[in-house]
Design an enzyme around this catalytic site. Structure first.
Site, mmCIF file in Angstrom:
data_model
loop_
_atom_site.group_PDB
_atom_site.id
_atom_site.type_symbol
_atom_site.label_atom_id
_atom_site.label_comp_id
_atom_site.label_asym_id
_atom_site.label_seq_id
_atom_site.Cartn_x
_atom_site.Cartn_y
_atom_site.Cartn_z
ATOM 1 N N HIS A 32 0.927 -1.153 -0.212
ATOM 2 C CA HIS A 32 -0.079 -0.114 -0.047
ATOM 3 C C HIS A 32 0.904 1.280 0.055
ATOM 4 O O HIS A 32 1.752 1.264 0.926
ATOM 5 C CB HIS A 32 -1.071 -0.078 1.169
ATOM 6 C CG HIS A 32 -2.033 -1.051 1.136
ATOM 7 N ND1 HIS A 32 -2.386 -1.814 2.181
ATOM 8 C CD2 HIS A 32 -2.753 -1.638 0.056
ATOM 9 C CE1 HIS A 32 -3.120 -2.668 1.884
ATOM 10 N NE2 HIS A 32 -3.660 -2.477 0.491
ATOM 11 N N HIS B 197 2.846 -3.499 6.510
ATOM 12 C CA HIS B 197 1.738 -2.502 6.432
ATOM 13 C C HIS B 197 2.007 -1.531 7.593
ATOM 14 O O HIS B 197 2.720 -1.589 8.678
ATOM 15 C CB HIS B 197 0.584 -3.140 6.163
ATOM 16 C CG HIS B 197 0.279 -3.914 5.228
ATOM 17 N ND1 HIS B 197 -0.522 -3.488 4.107
ATOM 18 C CD2 HIS B 197 0.845 -5.017 4.886
ATOM 19 C CE1 HIS B 197 -0.504 -4.511 3.233
ATOM 20 N NE2 HIS B 197 0.351 -5.577 3.485
ATOM 21 N N ARG C 152 -3.296 4.556 -1.859
ATOM 22 C CA ARG C 152 -3.088 3.509 -1.442
ATOM 23 C C ARG C 152 -2.985 2.409 -2.525
ATOM 24 O O ARG C 152 -2.083 1.571 -2.298
ATOM 25 C CB ARG C 152 -4.496 2.909 -0.405
ATOM 26 C CG ARG C 152 -4.535 1.570 -0.278
ATOM 27 C CD ARG C 152 -6.140 1.536 0.557
ATOM 28 N NE ARG C 152 -6.320 0.006 0.661
ATOM 29 C CZ ARG C 152 -6.150 -0.454 1.852
ATOM 30 N NH1 ARG C 152 -5.397 -0.166 2.730
ATOM 31 N NH2 ARG C 152 -6.700 -1.855 2.035
ATOM 32 N N GLU D 144 1.712 3.912 3.053
ATOM 33 C CA GLU D 144 2.366 3.063 4.356
ATOM 34 C C GLU D 144 3.931 3.375 4.169
ATOM 35 O O GLU D 144 4.501 2.398 4.358
ATOM 36 C CB GLU D 144 1.873 1.797 4.270
ATOM 37 C CG GLU D 144 0.351 2.054 4.589
ATOM 38 C CD GLU D 144 -0.312 0.476 4.374
ATOM 39 O OE1 GLU D 144 0.197 -0.500 4.415
ATOM 40 O OE2 GLU D 144 -1.624 0.467 4.400
ATOM 41 N N GLU E 201 1.281 -4.714 11.022
ATOM 42 C CA GLU E 201 0.735 -3.297 10.897
ATOM 43 C C GLU E 201 1.721 -2.351 11.929
ATOM 44 O O GLU E 201 1.272 -2.581 13.100
ATOM 45 C CB GLU E 201 -0.841 -3.131 11.164
ATOM 46 C CG GLU E 201 -1.764 -3.997 10.208
ATOM 47 C CD GLU E 201 -1.911 -3.156 8.958
ATOM 48 O OE1 GLU E 201 -1.519 -2.063 8.634
ATOM 49 O OE2 GLU E 201 -2.631 -3.705 7.976
#
Lengths: 379, 230
Positions: A103, A234, A163, A106, A308
């Site tokens: 993405h 991410h 994104r 990020e 994440e």
């Protein structure tokens, strides 16, 4: 007469050796220098990341090699760095996969992949355990998968929060880009996706329709039997997600995935006190399908996680540069915790450390050869 | 939907807790008092006849600027109906409100009231996550005003954070209130969309933030074409 010919041949031999040593030596020195001057606590545009990958490879030829394994929609190279040392027992090496930047917005993720490589490069010579792991494992690191998207986020202030990839609108739609993490061949198009091209979770026209996703699936697919672990990085949310994104499917090794994830989160918390929550996506975030993590697990790669990274909403994707270091320090410890677990589980600590090549440099070998030759010629 | 005792780490309790955060910000926030959810300790959910769903939560709330954390009890009710309706929140977090911000708020108010030109700022934070120290109060005001929108728009299927203040401009006023025009970007974690809102709001130490006008801006699809196309 014979002795003069021998001396000429020897002289020529020395010249050739020196020439080879010099050119290889300069690349090595320059590469290492560039790596040392690279600021890992700043966000870098894609051209700098490509240059950095070349420098890392040039500066560490015994550890690092690179490969281009695909092209993005706009025709750019998707490049990885392979970190690994020679396995002296000529045993088949196992594989760890790490990718960043699926993405585009990020930014902390590509920053972490670069940090990870830097840490390995800087510590493997003095960390016996790491050295042993690198003799048994090859770690494939892709700093930026969605190169087109990443470059788009650098165009101007208004593009920063993009994104998706940058593929053109489908026949049935009007907007650019596909959410690459909904495009993998893993229960594609079933849950947590949109079929509207204007949506940020648009899953594409079919599973693997996107060149970036296709590239990962083709490359990793070839090494699936050797791959122990698939990590996809991410932001944001401070989560460690295990397969599957579909609420009704459970991985057969769910319990082990949880305990290994919890161990990683525990190690991460020790660094700067940050909490990372462990669970499946439908439990702690939302249901989704077509993720790279799910694809890897379905293929049979036993350990597959989405990291994440920071933060929990204060800055979200616009994580300040002064948090790059602490975010990467904790993520490194977490990733290494999982890599060490899968390594030890596979190799059972039965591998003896290889002392051979790491202690004796190639220069020493050449000097010895030349000394022997010289002795032979002049006698 | 999960009913009864909730796993505090799972998304239903986490989304409800975020709503509490927005509520506390609208009710008690200031440029020197902003809240974040540190942790959800426990949660419970139950349907209320056909009218909606009620969550009861024990959470740790973190006041970001003074770095104080307090455990609070809260109740969030998500109405169910034909039209989209905002959640109702009740929360008791008295300890957090004891931080004294009056002096700082007065100083800020005086600074903006008496400056020669009208202040304005863009992109807070910028692409690198950076905010100039002088501009931090603008960022905080943007968070305050956005919290009204985020509270209003929240459902069990959203998780809002303010991503960025695209633009904030001080406007002239005839009364004691400071007035601002602002364009903020909200991020909904669940849909992963960035939603643009324009707001007109006032602020003063005594009255806090009052949103006068708000408008959701449409998604600009042609803005997302490659830079070289027309």
């Amino acid at each position: 007469m014979e002795k003069i010919v021998k001396l000429w041949v020897f002289g020529l031999f020395l010249l050739i050796i020196c020439g080879l040593e010099t050119s290889r030596g300069h690349g090595l020195v320059e590469g290492l220098e560039s790596m040392r001057n690279y600021d890992y606590t700043k966000y870098h545009p894609m051209d700098e990341i490509y240059e950095w990958m070349k420098d890392v490879e040039r500066g560490n030829p015994e550890l690092v090699s690179s490969a281009v394994y695909g092209r993005t929609y706009e025709g750019r190279n998707i490049t990885l760095l392979k970190l690994g040392l020679k396995n002296m027992e000529a045993r088949e090496k196992k594989v760890i996969w790490m990718d960043c930047g699926i993405h585009a917005r990020e930014w902390i993720a590509p920053a972490f992949c670069q940090w990870f490589v830097k840490e390995i490069v800087n510590s493997y010579k003095t960390n016996k355990k790491l050295e042993r792991m690198l003799q048994n494992l090859d770690i494939y690191v892709t700093p930026v998968i969605n190169v087109d998207g990443y470059i788009f986020t650098w165009v101007n202030d208004t593009t920063r929060l993009w994104r998706k990839s940058r593929s053109p609108p489908p026949a049935s739609g009007s907007c650019y880009g596909v959410d690459l993490n909904r495009n993998f061949n893993a229960n594609w198009g079933t849950v947590g996706v949109s079929f509207d091209s204007c949506s940020n979770t648009y899953c594409g026209t079919s599973a693997g329709s996107e060149p970036e996703a296709k590239a990962v699936m083709a490359f990793v697919g070839k090494m699936v039997n050797q791959t122990l672990c698939f990590l996809t990085i991410h932001s944001a949310g401070q989560l460690i997600l295990l397969p599957y994104g579909h609420p009704q499917i459970s991985a057969p090794n769910y319990d082990e995935l949880i305990s290994v994830g919890e161990a990683a989160a525990g190690e991460m918390k020790k660094v700067h006190g940050m909490n990372y929550t462990v669970g499946t996506s439908p439990q702690i975030l939302y249901a989704n399908s077509g993720s790279s993590r799910d694809w890897a697990r379905l293929l049979g790669i036993p350990f597959s996680y989405t990291f994440e990274l920071r933060d929990k909403g204060e800055f979200s994707h616009l994580l300040p540069e002064d948090q790059i270091q602490p975010a990467c320090e904790e993520a490194y410890v977490g990733a290494l915790s999982i890599i060490t677990y899968v390594h030890d589980k596979t190799f059972n600590n039965s591998t003896l450390p290889n002392r051979g090549f790491s202690l004796v440099s190639k220069k020493a070998v050449w000097s010895t050869v030349m000394a022997v030759f010289l002795t032979g010629v002049l006698v | 939907m999960a009913t009864g005792e909730l796993n505090p780490n799972h998304y239903p309790a986490q989304r409800a807790a975020k709503v509490v955060q927005h509520y506390l910000t609208t009710r008690y926030g200031s440029p020197y008092r902003l809240f974040g959810v540190q942790k959800v300790h426990s949660g419970n959910a139950e349907d209320v006849a056909d009218t909606g769903r009620k969550y009861q939560l024990e959470i740790s709330v973190h006041e970001i600027i003074s770095n104080v954390t307090q455990t609070c009890s809260a109740e969030v009710f998500f109405p169910r109906g034909e039209t989209q309706s905002s959640p109702h929140v009740q929360a008791s977090c008295e300890e957090l409100l004891k931080t004294d911000t009056k002096a700082q708020e007065e100083a800020l108010y005086q600074q903006y009231k008496t400056n020669q030109g009208l202040l304005s700022s863009q992109r807070l934070p910028d692409s690198y996550g950076h905010i100039e120290p002088d501009m931090k109060p603008f960022w905080h005001l943007g968070i305050l005003a956005s919290s009204f929108i985020m509270l209003n728009e929240s459902t069990e299927n959203t998780l809002y954070n303010m991503a960025q203040v695209a633009n904030i401009t001080q406007l002239a006023t005839e009364n004691e209130q400071l007035k601002f025009d602002c364009h903020t970007l909200l991020h909904d974690m669940v849909s992963q969309e960035i939603i643009h809102w324009k707001m007109l709001f006032t602020w003063s130490p005594g009255e806090g933030v009052k949103v006068l006008q708000k408008e959701q801006l449409p998604h600009c699809h042609h803005c997302e074409k490659p830079p070289n196309t027309n």
